[in-house]
Design a protein around this motif. Structure first.
Motif, PDB file in Angstrom:
ATOM      1  N   PHE A 112       0.823  -1.208   0.000  1.00 35.94           N
ATOM      2  CA  PHE A 112       0.000   0.000   0.000  1.00 35.94           C
ATOM      3  C   PHE A 112       0.858   1.261   0.000  1.00 35.94           C
ATOM      4  O   PHE A 112       0.520   2.257  -0.661  1.00 35.94           O
ATOM      5  CB  PHE A 112      -0.943   0.012   1.201  1.00 35.94           C
ATOM      6  N   VAL A 113       1.958   1.250   0.727  1.00 39.02           N
ATOM      7  CA  VAL A 113       2.843   2.419   0.715  1.00 39.02           C
ATOM      8  C   VAL A 113       3.487   2.574  -0.659  1.00 39.02           C
ATOM      9  O   VAL A 113       3.631   3.691  -1.167  1.00 39.02           O
ATOM     10  CB  VAL A 113       3.899   2.313   1.825  1.00 39.02           C
ATOM     11  N   ALA A 114       3.851   1.457  -1.292  1.00 42.98           N
ATOM     12  CA  ALA A 114       4.368   1.528  -2.659  1.00 42.98           C
ATOM     13  C   ALA A 114       3.322   2.131  -3.593  1.00 42.98           C
ATOM     14  O   ALA A 114       3.629   2.983  -4.437  1.00 42.98           O
ATOM     15  CB  ALA A 114       4.769   0.135  -3.140  1.00 42.98           C
ATOM     16  N   ALA A 115       2.069   1.703  -3.428  1.00 42.62           N
ATOM     17  CA  ALA A 115       0.999   2.228  -4.269  1.00 42.62           C
ATOM     18  C   ALA A 115       0.757   3.711  -4.024  1.00 42.62           C
ATOM     19  O   ALA A 115       0.460   4.469  -4.943  1.00 42.62           O
ATOM     20  CB  ALA A 115      -0.287   1.438  -4.018  1.00 42.62           C
ATOM     21  N   MET A 116       0.892   4.133  -2.771  1.00 44.02           N
ATOM     22  CA  MET A 116       0.702   5.537  -2.439  1.00 44.02           C
ATOM     23  C   MET A 116       1.703   6.413  -3.190  1.00 44.02           C
ATOM     24  O   MET A 116       1.407   7.544  -3.561  1.00 44.02           O
ATOM     25  CB  MET A 116       0.851   5.736  -0.933  1.00 44.02           C
ATOM     26  N   GLN A 117       2.905   5.844  -3.438  1.00 41.54           N
ATOM     27  CA  GLN A 117       3.929   6.559  -4.187  1.00 41.54           C
ATOM     28  C   GLN A 117       3.873   6.244  -5.686  1.00 41.54           C
ATOM     29  O   GLN A 117       4.695   6.747  -6.456  1.00 41.54           O
ATOM     30  CB  GLN A 117       5.311   6.188  -3.639  1.00 41.54           C
ATOM     31  N   ASN A 118       2.912   5.380  -6.073  1.00 35.44           N
ATOM     32  CA  ASN A 118       2.759   4.953  -7.469  1.00 35.44           C
ATOM     33  C   ASN A 118       4.032   4.292  -7.992  1.00 35.44           C
ATOM     34  O   ASN A 118       4.464   4.517  -9.122  1.00 35.44           O
ATOM     35  CB  ASN A 118       2.373   6.125  -8.377  1.00 35.44           C
ATOM     36  N   HIS A 119       4.627   3.433  -7.147  1.00 30.87           N
ATOM     37  CA  HIS A 119       5.836   2.716  -7.520  1.00 30.87           C
ATOM     38  C   HIS A 119       5.500   1.265  -7.843  1.00 30.87           C
ATOM     39  O   HIS A 119       4.782   0.595  -7.100  1.00 30.87           O
ATOM     40  CB  HIS A 119       6.857   2.732  -6.377  1.00 30.87           C
ATOM     41  N   ARG A 120       6.058   0.782  -8.934  1.00 37.04           N
ATOM     42  CA  ARG A 120       5.950  -0.642  -9.251  1.00 37.04           C
ATOM     43  C   ARG A 120       6.902  -1.425  -8.343  1.00 37.04           C
ATOM     44  O   ARG A 120       7.992  -0.966  -8.021  1.00 37.04           O
ATOM     45  CB  ARG A 120       6.319  -0.894 -10.719  1.00 37.04           C
ATOM     46  N   PHE A 121       6.477  -2.614  -7.944  1.00 35.15           N
ATOM     47  CA  PHE A 121       7.304  -3.386  -7.030  1.00 35.15           C
ATOM     48  C   PHE A 121       7.479  -4.826  -7.497  1.00 35.15           C
ATOM     49  O   PHE A 121       6.602  -5.405  -8.142  1.00 35.15           O
ATOM     50  CB  PHE A 121       6.736  -3.376  -5.603  1.00 35.15           C
ATOM     51  N   GLY A 122       8.648  -5.367  -7.186  1.00 37.49           N
ATOM     52  CA  GLY A 122       8.929  -6.772  -7.401  1.00 37.49           C
ATOM     53  C   GLY A 122       9.068  -7.452  -6.054  1.00 37.49           C
ATOM     54  O   GLY A 122       9.617  -6.878  -5.116  1.00 37.49           O
ATOM     55  N   VAL A 123       8.550  -8.655  -5.940  1.00 35.93           N
ATOM     56  CA  VAL A 123       8.600  -9.408  -4.695  1.00 35.93           C
ATOM     57  C   VAL A 123       9.676 -10.482  -4.804  1.00 35.93           C
ATOM     58  O   VAL A 123       9.756 -11.189  -5.821  1.00 35.93           O
ATOM     59  CB  VAL A 123       7.237 -10.047  -4.372  1.00 35.93           C
TER      60      VAL A 123
END
Length: 269
Positions: A112-123
């Motif tokens: 959710f914090v990644a989404a708040m910054q509109n950042h794509r993430f890899g797990v």
């Protein structure tokens, strides 16, 4: 402020990991915050880790109920927030229904914090069986468009085992290659899927791989808990009591149902 951090492990099975967790969390909490780490009952499993238990939805239902009850216990004991420190966020939804204090999840907070910054993430994960529940959670959160890849780290289990014995070469090589693949897939952030690699990253002071920030989901959950508790206290944000999952019955009804089921054996009057 008091925070209950619930782990999906048994205390004392991995003393080095216990030490890393304590040092990590004490390094990031605010001066007026105390955090207590809680684990599973001693006899939950016989091995050093619960790896053989986390790949089954059948067992997850049992763990989910237990973890949710720990959130309710935390509230009754005066804690201000509760965190489930496991990648698949077991019992998180149930905890939010049972307890009224802020309840946060390891992976949900990070995504959710990644989404708040509109950042794509890899797990980055080393346990293949956890990919399904973790990606299912991300899908339900509506964040699938930000998940660029879920990398199963090659030799990840052995790399983690060696790291817990104090040898980090394989860990750095295996997770480094997975981070490179995630970067090539378009990730802008890296999220460790499980708590143990995250603690290894923190212990080694690794906050970046292949030019990408490595999120610390455990630390982020703690700092977010502090934020939410403070916001609640200031009246900025409150807990809703509307809707099926958050509407609460009268206390006497909750107490009655709890008493009925405690210690009751199914099939016996």
């Amino acid at each position: 402020m008091r925070i209950w951090l619930q782990k999906h492990t048994v205390a004392g099975r991995l003393p080095l990991l216990d030490k890393w967790y304590e040092a990590h969390l004490n390094a990031i909490i605010a001066p007026d915050t105390t955090i207590d780490i809680h684990t599973l009952p001693e006899g939950t499993y016989d091995d050093a880790t619960p790896f053989d238990y986390v790949g089954f939805g059948n067992l997850a239902l049992r763990f989910n109920g237990y973890f949710a009850e720990t959130a309710l216990t935390a509230e009754r004991e005066g804690y201000d927030a509760w965190i489930i420190a496991a990648g698949q966020d077991p019992g998180l939804r149930e905890a939010r229904t049972l307890a009224t204090i802020p309840a946060l999840g390891y992976t949900e907070t990070a995504t959710f914090v990644a989404a708040m910054q509109n950042h794509r993430f890899g797990v980055l994960g080393f346990m293949p069986k956890l990919r399904e529940p973790i990606t299912d959670n991300i899908h339900r959160q509506g964040l699938s468009h930000l998940l660029t890849s879920y990398q199963i780290v090659r030799d990840g289990a052995e790399a983690v085992r060696q790291a817990l014995d104090g040898s980090f070469d394989l860990f750095l090589d295996s997770f480094g290659r997975a981070a490179e693949a995630a970067a090539e897939a378009g990730a802008q952030l890296l999220i460790p899927a499980e708590g143990i690699p995250n603690e290894i990253f923190w212990h080694l002071g690794i906050h970046e791989l292949h030019g990408l920030p490595v999120v610390d989901p455990a630390g982020l959950a703690v700092k977010t808990a502090e934020l939410l508790v403070g916001a609640h206290g200031l009246g900025i944000l409150g807990r809703t009591a509307a809707g099926y999952w958050f509407r609460r019955p009268e206390p006497r009804v909750s107490d009655h149902v709890e008493r009925v089921f405690q210690g009751h054996l199914i099939g016996r009057a």
